[in-house]
Design a protein around this motif. Structure first.
Motif, mmCIF file in Angstrom:
data_model
loop_
_atom_site.group_PDB
_atom_site.id
_atom_site.type_symbol
_atom_site.label_atom_id
_atom_site.label_comp_id
_atom_site.label_asym_id
_atom_site.label_seq_id
_atom_site.Cartn_x
_atom_site.Cartn_y
_atom_site.Cartn_z
ATOM 1 N N LYS A 172 -34.414 -59.986 -33.196
ATOM 2 C CA LYS A 172 -33.243 -60.791 -32.853
ATOM 3 C C LYS A 172 -32.610 -61.379 -34.113
ATOM 4 C CE LYS A 172 -34.045 -63.667 -29.502
ATOM 5 N NZ LYS A 172 -34.779 -64.678 -28.692
ATOM 6 N N ILE A 173 -31.293 -61.210 -34.227
ATOM 7 C CA ILE A 173 -30.541 -61.715 -35.372
ATOM 8 C C ILE A 173 -29.517 -62.731 -34.882
ATOM 9 C CG2 ILE A 173 -28.945 -61.112 -37.234
ATOM 10 C CD1 ILE A 173 -30.271 -58.381 -37.378
ATOM 11 N N LEU A 174 -29.450 -63.876 -35.546
ATOM 12 C CA LEU A 174 -28.454 -64.904 -35.228
ATOM 13 C C LEU A 174 -27.403 -64.934 -36.328
ATOM 14 C CD1 LEU A 174 -27.454 -67.334 -33.546
ATOM 15 C CD2 LEU A 174 -28.955 -68.789 -34.943
ATOM 16 N N VAL A 175 -26.135 -64.769 -35.952
ATOM 17 C CA VAL A 175 -25.013 -64.830 -36.887
ATOM 18 C C VAL A 175 -24.298 -66.161 -36.674
ATOM 19 C CG1 VAL A 175 -22.824 -63.787 -37.599
ATOM 20 C CG2 VAL A 175 -24.738 -62.322 -36.866
ATOM 21 N N PHE A 193 -25.021 -54.611 -36.453
ATOM 22 C CA PHE A 193 -26.455 -54.735 -36.174
ATOM 23 C C PHE A 193 -26.818 -54.224 -34.782
ATOM 24 C CE2 PHE A 193 -26.186 -57.957 -39.629
ATOM 25 C CZ PHE A 193 -27.112 -57.376 -40.484
ATOM 26 N N SER A 194 -25.915 -54.353 -33.828
ATOM 27 C CA SER A 194 -26.190 -53.781 -32.502
ATOM 28 C C SER A 194 -26.313 -52.273 -32.595
ATOM 29 C CB SER A 194 -25.074 -54.148 -31.520
ATOM 30 O OG SER A 194 -25.044 -55.539 -31.295
ATOM 31 N N GLY A 195 -25.502 -51.661 -33.477
ATOM 32 C CA GLY A 195 -25.587 -50.211 -33.681
ATOM 33 C C GLY A 195 -26.898 -49.770 -34.281
ATOM 34 N N GLN A 196 -27.632 -50.703 -34.909
ATOM 35 C CA GLN A 196 -28.952 -50.401 -35.466
ATOM 36 C C GLN A 196 -30.060 -50.882 -34.526
ATOM 37 O OE1 GLN A 196 -29.477 -51.099 -39.699
ATOM 38 N NE2 GLN A 196 -27.299 -51.473 -39.908
ATOM 39 N N GLU A 197 -29.669 -51.160 -33.283
ATOM 40 C CA GLU A 197 -30.608 -51.472 -32.211
ATOM 41 C C GLU A 197 -31.301 -52.818 -32.382
ATOM 42 O OE1 GLU A 197 -31.599 -48.713 -29.914
ATOM 43 O OE2 GLU A 197 -30.466 -47.133 -30.858
ATOM 44 N N TYR A 198 -30.558 -53.807 -32.925
ATOM 45 C CA TYR A 198 -31.048 -55.180 -32.949
ATOM 46 C C TYR A 198 -30.336 -55.977 -31.856
ATOM 47 C CZ TYR A 198 -32.757 -54.030 -37.659
ATOM 48 O OH TYR A 198 -33.392 -53.453 -38.726
ATOM 49 N N ASP A 199 -30.992 -57.028 -31.368
ATOM 50 C CA ASP A 199 -30.336 -57.984 -30.474
ATOM 51 C C ASP A 199 -29.585 -58.984 -31.344
ATOM 52 O OD1 ASP A 199 -30.930 -57.107 -27.956
ATOM 53 O OD2 ASP A 199 -32.768 -58.263 -27.768
ATOM 54 N N VAL A 200 -28.278 -59.119 -31.129
ATOM 55 C CA VAL A 200 -27.460 -59.990 -31.975
ATOM 56 C C VAL A 200 -26.908 -61.148 -31.141
ATOM 57 C CG1 VAL A 200 -25.519 -60.106 -33.577
ATOM 58 C CG2 VAL A 200 -26.826 -57.982 -33.374
ATOM 59 N N TYR A 201 -27.067 -62.357 -31.664
ATOM 60 C CA TYR A 201 -26.527 -63.562 -31.046
ATOM 61 C C TYR A 201 -25.593 -64.213 -32.065
ATOM 62 C CZ TYR A 201 -30.441 -62.884 -27.847
ATOM 63 O OH TYR A 201 -31.332 -62.341 -26.949
ATOM 64 N N ALA A 202 -24.607 -64.948 -31.595
ATOM 65 C CA ALA A 202 -23.627 -65.535 -32.509
ATOM 66 C C ALA A 202 -23.236 -66.925 -32.059
ATOM 67 C CB ALA A 202 -22.387 -64.643 -32.604
ATOM 68 N N CYS A 203 -22.889 -67.773 -33.030
ATOM 69 C CA CYS A 203 -22.302 -69.078 -32.748
ATOM 70 C C CYS A 203 -21.389 -69.444 -33.910
ATOM 71 C CB CYS A 203 -23.378 -70.141 -32.516
ATOM 72 S SG CYS A 203 -24.575 -70.296 -33.828
ATOM 73 N N ASP A 257 -35.488 -63.560 -35.661
ATOM 74 C CA ASP A 257 -36.162 -62.856 -36.754
ATOM 75 C C ASP A 257 -35.364 -62.903 -38.051
ATOM 76 O OD1 ASP A 257 -38.472 -61.714 -35.220
ATOM 77 O OD2 ASP A 257 -36.821 -60.876 -34.048
ATOM 78 N N LEU A 258 -34.068 -63.213 -37.957
ATOM 79 C CA LEU A 258 -33.214 -63.314 -39.135
ATOM 80 C C LEU A 258 -31.992 -64.146 -38.765
ATOM 81 C CD1 LEU A 258 -32.291 -62.507 -42.012
ATOM 82 C CD2 LEU A 258 -31.315 -60.428 -41.021
#
Length: 480
Positions: free
Chosen positions: A3-6, A21-31, A47-48
Motif C-alpha cells: 500500500k502506497i499513500l500519496v 503505481f496502480s499499473g504496477q499492481e500496488y494499492d494507492v491511496y491519496a489525500c 508500506d510507502l
C-alpha cells in the motif's frame, strides 16, 4: 498487496502517481493535506508514503515530523520543486528515506519506490527465535523464524541475545545461504535501534566506481551525471543499523573511508568538503575468509579487526542435518499459509530425499525447494515427485550417508527415470528444467491471481524476467 499513500494538493500529480503505481499492481491511496495524511496513518498501515513538501497548512516537513513522533516506521519520500540543500538536509534529519525533485523521471521514481519498499519489508518483517523445544509453532503474519535446535545454532542464539542490545559492531560469517542476513535482522529487531532504519548493502552488487557515492553520497556536480545532491546510505541510516552483506567484496579505496566512519562517526560526501557526523551501527557478513584476504592484501587489516569485535559463525546445513525436519515443517506451514495450500504433511519418502541431499545452497536452497514443492503439489501431501533441487542432486558420498540413505537416493533416481524416458521417447526438445520452471511459474501466477509483481517477488526474479519467461512458455498474462 503493498500500500502506497500519496500526499499532495496537486490533483494532476496525484492522478499521475495513482495511475503509475496502480499499473504496477500496488494499492494507492491519496489525500491532499498533511492533516489528512496524519489521520490516515493513525488508522491504517502503509508500506510507502510519498509526501509533498509545499502544501497549505501543515507542510511536508512538519507532517514528516509528526509521522515520526507517532512512531510510524514507514519509509517516506519527500517530493519537492524547491530543491534547496536545506530542504534535503532537514528532510533526512527528520527521517525521510529520500527526496525527489519535481518534475521527476519515471525511472528515478520507480527505483526509489522499489528500494524504499524493500527497506520497509526488512524493517517490519520481524525475525524471531524457535521455542525452547526447537520445534516451529505458529507463523504470525509479518514474522520470519530462525529454525534449528542443533548445538551450534543454540550458540548462535546465545550470541545474538548477548550482543543485540549492546551497540557493538558484529561480523557474521558462513557459507552462502546459511542465513547471515536473518541473523543481522534478528540483532536489529532486538536492539535499541529497532525503531530506526535498517538498510542492507550488497557489496557484491555495487560497481566499484559507484561505491563511495552509494555509501557516503555526493554533491551536485561532483562528477559527470551528478545533477543533484545524493544522500548516501550512512546519512539515510542515521540512528539506525547498516548491514554490509559480502563485505569482502568492498573495494580497498572504500574500506579506508568506512574505517574512518566507524572510528570517528564522520564522513564527507563525494565532491564535498563539509564533515558530517553520523551515528550508525554496523553489522557485516561474508562467506569469504577475511583473514586470508588480509594476508593477500585484498582487505585492510585495521578494518578487519574493527569489524570483528563480535564474530558469529553460522554452520552449513549439512553439519546440522537433524534440523532439517523442523525446517521442513516450518516451511510447509509458512508457505502453506502464504499460498493457501491445504498441505497437511510431507511423505516419509519425500522427507528422506530431503535429508539425504547435501544442500550446497544451505537453508536458502531448502527454502526454495519447499516453496516449489508446495506450489507443485496438487493434494494435501508433499510427495517425492514434488521435490526438485536447485543444484542437481549433489548428494553426500554413499559411505558418509550409510546404506539406508543411499537406498533412498537410488529410489529417488528411479522416480525421475520415467520422466527422462518420456522426454527422449517423445523427442521433446525442452529440458526437464524448462518443464519444471514452466509448471512452477504457471502455478505461482495462479496462486497470486496473475498479479505479476507479486508473482515475480515470490519467484525471486524481476518483473521483466518473469514476462520473458511467460513469453517463452506461452503463458497467459491473465486467467482464461
Amino acid at each position: 498487496m503493498e500500500k502506497i499513500l500519496v500526499v499532495d494538493d496537486d490533483e494532476g500529480l496525484v492522478h499521475f502517481l495513482s495511475r503509475f503505481f496502480s499499473g504496477q499492481e500496488y494499492d494507492v491511496y491519496a489525500c491532499g493535506s498533511g492533516t489528512a495524511a496524519l489521520e490516515k496513518v493513525q488508522k491504517e498501515a502503509f508500506d510507502l508514503i510519498l509526501l509533498d513538501y509545499k502544501m497549505p497548512g501543515l507542510n511536508g516537513l512538519d507532517t514528516l515530523r509528526e509521522i515520526r513522533r507517532l512512531q510510524v516506521k514507514t519509509p517516506v519520500i519527500v517530493m519537492t520543486a524547491y530543491g534547496t540543500m536545506d530542504t534535503a538536509i532537514e528532510a533526512m534529519k527528520l527521517g525521510a528515506y529520500d527526496y525527489l525533485l519535481k518534475p521527476f523521471e519515471r525511472n528515478e521514481l520507480e527505483r526509489l519506490a522499489r528500494d524504499a519498499l524493500e527497506v520497509n519489508r526488512l524493517m517490519k518483517e520481524v525475525v524471531s527465535f524457535p521455542s525452547s523445544s526447537g520445534r516451529p509453532s505458529t507463523v504470525p503474519k509479518g514474522e520470519v523464524k530462525i529454525i534449528g535446535n542443533h548445538r551450534r545454532m543454540q550458540e548462535v542464539y546465545k550470541l545474538i541475545g548477548q550482543v543485540a542490545a549492546r551497540d557493538v559492531t558484529v561480523l557474521i560469517t558462513g557459507e552462502s545461504g546459511t542465513g547471515k542476513e536473518l541473523v543481522a535482522r534478528a540483532i536489529y529487531h532486538h536492539s535499541s535501534r529497532k525503531d530506526k532504519p535498517f538498510l542492507a548493502v550488497n557489496c557484491a552488487a555495487i560497481p566499484e566506481t559507484l561505491f563511495e557515492s552509494e555509501l557516503f553520497g555526493h554533491e551536485r556536480g561532483a562528477f559527470t551525471g551528478a545533477e543533484r545532491t545524493h544522500i548516501g546510505k550512512f546519512e539515510r541510516c542515521h540512528g539506525g543499523t547498516l548491514f554490509f552483506d559480502e563485505i569482502g567484496e568492498m573495494p580497498l579505496s572504500t574500506q579506508a573511508k568506512l574505517l574512518r566512519a566507524l572510528q570517528y562517526g564522520e564522513l564527507e560526501r563525494v565532491g564535498g568538503s563539509q564533515t558530517l557526523k553520523v551515528d550508525v551501527r554496523i553489522i557485516a557478513a561474508t562467506h569469504k575468509n577475511l583473514e586470508n584476504a588480509v594476508e593477500e592484501g585484498r582487505f585492510r587489516e585495521d578494518l578487519y579487526w574493527r569489524l570483528k569485535i563480535i564474530s558469529i559463525q553460522l554452520p552449513p546445513l549439512r553439519e546440522r542435518g537433524e534440523d532439517i525436519p523442523a525446517l521442513v515443517e516450518y516451511f510447509v506451514r509458512r508457505f502453506g499459509e502464504e499460498y493457501q495450500a491445504p498441505i497437511r504433511r510431507i511423505d516419509d519418502g519425500a522427507l528422506a530425499k530431503l535429508q539425504s541431499h547435501a544442500w550446497p545452497g544451505n537453508v536458502r536452497e531448502l527454502e526454495n525447494t519447499m516453496r516449489r514443492a508446495i506450489l507443485l503439489s496438487s493434494g494435501d501431501v508433499i510427495l517425492e515427485e514434488h521435490i526438485k533441487f536447485d543444484s542437481g542432486q549433489h548428494d553426500m558420498p554413499r559411505e558418509a550417508m550409510g546404506e539406508p540413505c543411499w537406498a533412498r537416493i537410488e529410489k529417488a533416481l528411479d522416480a525421475i527415470i520415467p520422466d527422462l524416458i518420456e522426454v527422449c521417447h517423445n523427442k521433446i526438445h525442452e529440458s526437464i528444467i524448462d518443464r519444471v520452471e514452466k509448471t512452477l511459474i504457471a502455478r505461482v501466477l495462479q496462486q497470486c491471481g496473475h498479479n505479476q509483481v507479486k508473482a515475480a517477488r515470490v519467484l525471486g526474479v524481476s518483473r521483466n524476467t518473469l514476462r520473458h519467461r511467460m513469453k517463452k512458455y506461452a503463458l497467459p498474462s491473465s486467467p482464461d
